[in-house]
Structure formats: C-alpha cells, structure tokens
Design an enzyme around this catalytic site. Structure first.
Site, PDB file in Angstrom:
ATOM      1  N   THR A 144       6.870  -5.367   8.838  1.00 44.18           N
ATOM      2  CA  THR A 144       5.460  -5.743   8.808  1.00 44.18           C
ATOM      3  C   THR A 144       4.656  -4.808   9.689  1.00 44.18           C
ATOM      4  O   THR A 144       5.089  -4.430  10.782  1.00 44.18           O
ATOM      5  CB  THR A 144       5.245  -7.199   9.260  1.00 44.18           C
ATOM      6  OG1 THR A 144       3.839  -7.454   9.379  1.00 44.18           O
ATOM      7  CG2 THR A 144       5.919  -7.491  10.587  1.00 44.18           C
ATOM      8  N   HIS A 149       2.402 -17.499   3.826  1.00 42.48           N
ATOM      9  CA  HIS A 149       1.526 -17.248   2.675  1.00 42.48           C
ATOM     10  C   HIS A 149       1.956 -18.013   1.427  1.00 42.48           C
ATOM     11  O   HIS A 149       1.500 -17.709   0.320  1.00 42.48           O
ATOM     12  CB  HIS A 149       1.471 -15.751   2.375  1.00 42.48           C
ATOM     13  CG  HIS A 149       0.807 -14.954   3.457  1.00 42.48           C
ATOM     14  ND1 HIS A 149       1.127 -13.646   3.742  1.00 42.48           N
ATOM     15  CD2 HIS A 149      -0.149 -15.306   4.360  1.00 42.48           C
ATOM     16  CE1 HIS A 149       0.393 -13.218   4.755  1.00 42.48           C
ATOM     17  NE2 HIS A 149      -0.388 -14.204   5.138  1.00 42.48           N
ATOM     18  N   ARG A 165       0.775  -1.235   0.000  1.00 43.79           N
ATOM     19  CA  ARG A 165       0.000   0.000   0.000  1.00 43.79           C
ATOM     20  C   ARG A 165       0.810   1.291   0.000  1.00 43.79           C
ATOM     21  O   ARG A 165       0.243   2.372  -0.037  1.00 43.79           O
ATOM     22  CB  ARG A 165      -0.947   0.029   1.211  1.00 43.79           C
ATOM     23  CG  ARG A 165      -2.052  -1.004   1.097  1.00 43.79           C
ATOM     24  CD  ARG A 165      -3.094  -0.816   2.171  1.00 43.79           C
ATOM     25  NE  ARG A 165      -4.170  -1.774   2.034  1.00 43.79           N
ATOM     26  CZ  ARG A 165      -5.210  -1.636   1.220  1.00 43.79           C
ATOM     27  NH1 ARG A 165      -5.315  -0.561   0.463  1.00 43.79           N
ATOM     28  NH2 ARG A 165      -6.143  -2.558   1.139  1.00 43.79           N
ATOM     29  N   CYS A 168      -0.479 -28.690 -10.213  1.00 41.01           N
ATOM     30  CA  CYS A 168      -1.558 -29.000 -11.144  1.00 41.01           C
ATOM     31  C   CYS A 168      -2.815 -29.338 -10.350  1.00 41.01           C
ATOM     32  O   CYS A 168      -2.788 -30.210  -9.474  1.00 41.01           O
ATOM     33  CB  CYS A 168      -1.177 -30.169 -12.051  1.00 41.01           C
ATOM     34  SG  CYS A 168      -2.540 -30.750 -13.105  1.00 41.01           S
TER      35      CYS A 168
END
Length: 250
Positions: A195, A125, A37, A133
């Site tokens: 963070t 994450h 951001r 696949c």
C-alpha cells in the site's frame, strides 16, 4: 530482499504475540489482480475501454445515475473470481492459525485473505463477495452479480442489487474502523504491505500504531518509511515465501 532481512522479519514474527497486518492492492497483484495506477493497472486499462475515469465510474453518484455502465465496468475490471491466494495471503493465514496474528486489515475487496484461510479479516473497503438488495435488504453472493448480464436484481422483490464495496463519495464503516484501531493499538508487531499509504482515512490507521516494531513491505516509497523499523522493497510473494520457509511452514 536480502536473506538477512528475511531472517530479521522471521525473528520478529517468532517473538511477537499480537501481530496485525494492514494491506493494500500490492498484496494481491501477485495473484493476478492489478492495482490502480501502475502500468497496465486498473486506471490505464479502464481508460482504454470506457469514456469515464475509473474514479468516476466507481463513485456512488455514477452507480445510481449510470448503473448499467457501472456494472459493465465492475464485472470487467473489478471481479477476479479465479484469482488464488499468493504466499503472502498464506503466510498470514498460517500466523493466525498459530495464534500469532490477531487481525488482517485490508483495503482490498477481493476476498483472497479468507480464501487463504484467514478468519479475522477487517475489510475497510468492503467486499465483492457480498451484495445487498437496495429495496428489501436481501443479501446475495457474487454469483448474483456475475450471473446477470445487465443490472442484477433481487429474486425476492425485484429490487436493484448493490455491491457491498465502499464507492467514492461513501463513508467507511465506522464499526470496521473502530475494530481496526483497537487491533492496531493492541499489536506488538505491525506488518504493512502493498500500500502506498496515501488513501485516507484508511492510511491514517498506521499512525495509530505505537507499540513494538513496524515492518513496511512496499515496492515504492511511502509517507511512513521513516517510521518503519524494517523496509522491504522486493515483491511481497518472494518475501513471504522466504519467511514461510524460515518459520517452517509448508
């Protein structure tokens, strides 16, 4: 960061036996990977080129409904294969090699910790370096995505590939979270860097730390500032470079 702060951090590292690092996007911005951001970051640049918000395009629902647009955005804005580790990545790899750092816990998906030499990395994450696949489960590296102009397909069965990253609307890997909690609970020094500590449930992991010292390295205030024993607001690369010098790393 003052010289005194660098000396304090280096001293704490030297005294610690089980360090854990928890990091976010700010760990990699000095490697040329934008955060979400800030000015010129992912959110701003994405809106200039695509008719959807980054949050929408990085959602599980969008992936399945608009797969081609997802991959166009993903390749343009989420992949930085030429990025190199910065001094913070290198410091953490040095500390692991020396036996002082037990675990890196990262919210990033860029693989730069491993590129720097870290081996005990928990990726909350996921990672852009792994793809699966959806039909047969065959695993692929990043080349399978970057080598395709449209939707990457499995060379074995023709099924669609999906990056092993956690999209909005998906659950985090419970095994990664459990391993992260164990590492934090066993640590005697926790380094938190780059963070805002606002993304849940990953940010709540910091609240699991109850032993020893907490050093928080972030450019802007976080909800956990009052819990930190040391706050550093200068660029992480500069911080790490000073600490590496004080610890005698080359």
């Amino acid at each position: 960061m003052t010289r005194n702060s660098a000396e304090i951090l280096a001293k704490w590292i030297g005294e610690a036996k089980r360090i854990v690092f928890f990091g976010g996007a700010g760990t990699s911005t000095e490697s040329g990977i934008p955060d979400f951001r800030s000015a010129g970051g992912l959110y701003e640049s994405g809106q200039n080129e695509f008719p959807f918000s980054p949050e929408e395009m990085l959602s599980s629902d969008f992936f399945y409904r608009h797969t081609e647009t997802f991959y166009r955005f993903y390749r343009r804005k989420m992949i930085y294969s030429d990025a190199q580790p910065n001094p913070m990545h290198l410091l953490l790899a040095d500390l692991e090699h020396e036996g002082r750092l037990s675990t890196v816990i990262t919210q990033n998906i860029d693989g730069l910790h491993q590129k720097a030499g870290s081996r005990r990395v928990l990726e909350v994450h996921g990672s852009v370096l792994r793809n699966t696949c959806l039909s047969c489960g065959e695993e692929y590296g990043l080349d399978a995505v970057m080598g395709s102009e449209d939707i990457p397909l499995c060379s074995r069965c023709g099924g669609m590939l999906k990056p092993n990253v956690v999209l909005y609307g998906e659950m985090l890997d419970s095994n990664v979270l459990e391993a992260s909690v164990r590492a934090i609970e066993e640590a005697d020094l926790m380094l938190v860097g780059g963070t805002s500590l606002t993304v849940q449930p990953a940010a709540s992991l910091v609240g699991m730390f109850t032993g020893g010292r907490l050093a928080l390295l972030n450019r802007t205030p976080t909800p956990y500032d009052s819990h930190a024993d040391l706050l550093v607001t200068e660029p992480m690369g500069e911080v790490a470079q000073q600490v590496r010098h004080l610890l005698g790393y080359k």
